[in-house]
Design a protein around this motif. Sequence first.
Motif, PDB file in Angstrom:
ATOM      1  N   GLY A 425       5.418  32.188  33.720  1.00 56.33           N
ATOM      2  CA  GLY A 425       6.553  33.090  33.554  1.00 56.33           C
ATOM      3  C   GLY A 425       6.290  34.070  32.431  1.00 56.33           C
ATOM      4  N   THR A 426       7.157  35.052  32.289  1.00 53.55           N
ATOM      5  CA  THR A 426       7.047  36.017  31.207  1.00 53.55           C
ATOM      6  C   THR A 426       7.479  35.362  29.893  1.00 53.55           C
ATOM      7  N   ARG A 427       7.264  36.076  28.797  1.00 52.47           N
ATOM      8  CA  ARG A 427       7.695  35.551  27.493  1.00 52.47           C
ATOM      9  C   ARG A 427       9.211  35.360  27.452  1.00 52.47           C
ATOM     10  N   ALA A 428       9.927  36.258  28.101  1.00 56.41           N
ATOM     11  CA  ALA A 428      11.387  36.131  28.149  1.00 56.41           C
ATOM     12  C   ALA A 428      11.781  34.886  28.945  1.00 56.41           C
ATOM     13  N   ASP A 429      11.083  34.657  30.080  1.00 58.26           N
ATOM     14  CA  ASP A 429      11.344  33.446  30.868  1.00 58.26           C
ATOM     15  C   ASP A 429      11.072  32.188  30.031  1.00 58.26           C
ATOM     16  N   ALA A 430       9.949  32.246  29.284  1.00 57.89           N
ATOM     17  CA  ALA A 430       9.558  31.092  28.471  1.00 57.89           C
ATOM     18  C   ALA A 430      10.598  30.818  27.384  1.00 57.89           C
ATOM     19  N   ARG A 431      11.126  31.891  26.770  1.00 50.85           N
ATOM     20  CA  ARG A 431      12.160  31.711  25.734  1.00 50.85           C
ATOM     21  C   ARG A 431      13.425  31.100  26.327  1.00 50.85           C
ATOM     22  N   ASP A 432      13.808  31.584  27.498  1.00 53.23           N
ATOM     23  CA  ASP A 432      15.013  31.052  28.146  1.00 53.23           C
ATOM     24  C   ASP A 432      14.840  29.572  28.478  1.00 53.23           C
ATOM     25  N   LYS A 433      13.641  29.231  28.989  1.00 47.37           N
ATOM     26  CA  LYS A 433      13.409  27.837  29.360  1.00 47.37           C
ATOM     27  C   LYS A 433      13.352  26.961  28.110  1.00 47.37           C
TER      28      LYS A 433
END
Length: 608
Positions: A425-433
Amino acid sequence: MAGVKTPVLSVKELTTSFLVDGEWKPVVRNVSFDVMSGETVALVGESGSGKSVTSLSIMRLLAKNQSRIEGKISLNGKDVLSLSGKEMRQVRGHDAAMIFQEPMTSLNPIFSIGRQISEALTCHGDMPKPDARKETIRLLEKVRIPNAASRFEEFPHQFSGGMRQRVMIAMALASKPKLLIADEPTTALDVTIQGQILDLIKLLQEEEGMSVLFITHDMGVVAEVSDRTIVMYRGEAVEDGTTGDIFHHGKHPYTRALLAAVPRLGSMAGQKWPLRFPVVDTATGTRSEPVAVADTVDRRKTPILEVKNLTTRFPVRGGLFGAKTGAIHAVENISFDLFQGETLSLVGESGCGKSTTGRSITRLIEPDAGKVSLDGYDVTALDSSSLRRMRRSIQMVFQDPFASLNPRMTVGAAVAEPIVEHHLGTRADARDKAAHLLERVGLKADMMTRYPHEFSGGQRQRICIARALALDPKVIVADESVSALDVSIKAQVCNLLMDLQQSLNLAFLFISHDMAVVERVSHRVAVMYLGEIVEIGPRDAVFGNPQHPYTKKLLAAVPVPDPDRRGIKRELSADELKSPVRPLDYVVPKRSYREIGAGHLVQLEPAA
């Protein structure tokens, strides 16, 4: 007046403060207690409660410029706080001696153990060297060190952890102190070695008539050794009484919370599936009753992990050119399966091969032989890129969470890193997860910007669990993941692991030497000894009907939190765990197993 005892140690209104940012911050407040002649008093509480600071204050071992001790401490009739440094050095040894949690940090690695004990005799007692040597050998024999005379010249690294602790006890006894302060002396030891040390302290106390101030957070140990118990919480003594009263009629909510969180060996009798730990609110004393974990294991399916004849050895080199002279048989020809939703616990003492098994399965260590199948992967045959993909299916949680986390990386970045590195995933996806995972393990999403040092030990272990979940693994290897935690935090983390297993259908390979915790969380148990599985089977079968002598020895050594058992001695042998080092021409005996019941296998002794 006849019949009136005077205390060996009397502590009145003890307040100890540390200098922090130019201000004195009290960490122990108004603590008072006595220790009578021949009595054992336990100071109990979790990390940060002020137990060790209290003991270091009594011995005046805190840094002068950074600490301030107020109140009154009387030791064998001497006012400790009014003594000069020289006078205090005489008190340490003659009047009181102290043993610590980690003997390797207390012993000088460049001097033989004989010299270090002799030094205590020559410094405190002006004893001639030949006499000091004889007395040192007598002390080593007294603490049950085999072949004491021949081990006089050996160095600390040549002794096991349990034997090093015996050396520390011998050193403490050298000047015949009236009071022995034991600060978590068994926490770092395996359960059988812990049992030996507890029996030894009891025996020496009877023989020498000394008093003992025993500092621990292990309520099983408290029940076995102490006459009276003082419960500490946030720097204050919140309850004081006979050990029987504290255990059976504890009044303070924290005392009740501490006792409720203690896993009791045998409490699972008749319980088929793992059982969550009861949790008590330390402010109100309200207790949540334990809830059984529903069984989701389907053994009709293919196991998620299959281990066949796994063998891992480490070369031993010696001589001028470092030639191979032997091998450490760390893991020797072991086999087992693990199903989705199941917890299989690997138990045994340090050096038995538990952790090496976990690391060999994940290929953090390269095994020498055998086959490991994980979620469709032939683990032992994978190249580096395939190995990286395989590790999405299996993750490890280690014993020390602080060492597992990068101190320069925020916890949000640490949890998100595996997702980014595996391009999931993107960095934003990773932060959300990462935010979602932190909430899942009982933390808050707004903690993502903090660093590891800003969290407690239990919180850091939750962060490591969140990071292990980042790749949606099917198997988690928990390598002594709760061993370093306080009893109530241990209960919370174990409950978290069981809840996550239920909701995500995770399989756990749970590596531990804590038999009471293992009994609580496991579906099946495998007992390891010298790199081999000597007994494996359903948890209720292994604990309820142990067959192998080593399994029986492990179970017999577990401290039981019942003060009525205080007088019981286990009579455990002082033998050290045998060495797994073998010569190059060593032929491993062929092993066979007998099935006691459904899935309950016990290793048979090889034919002579």
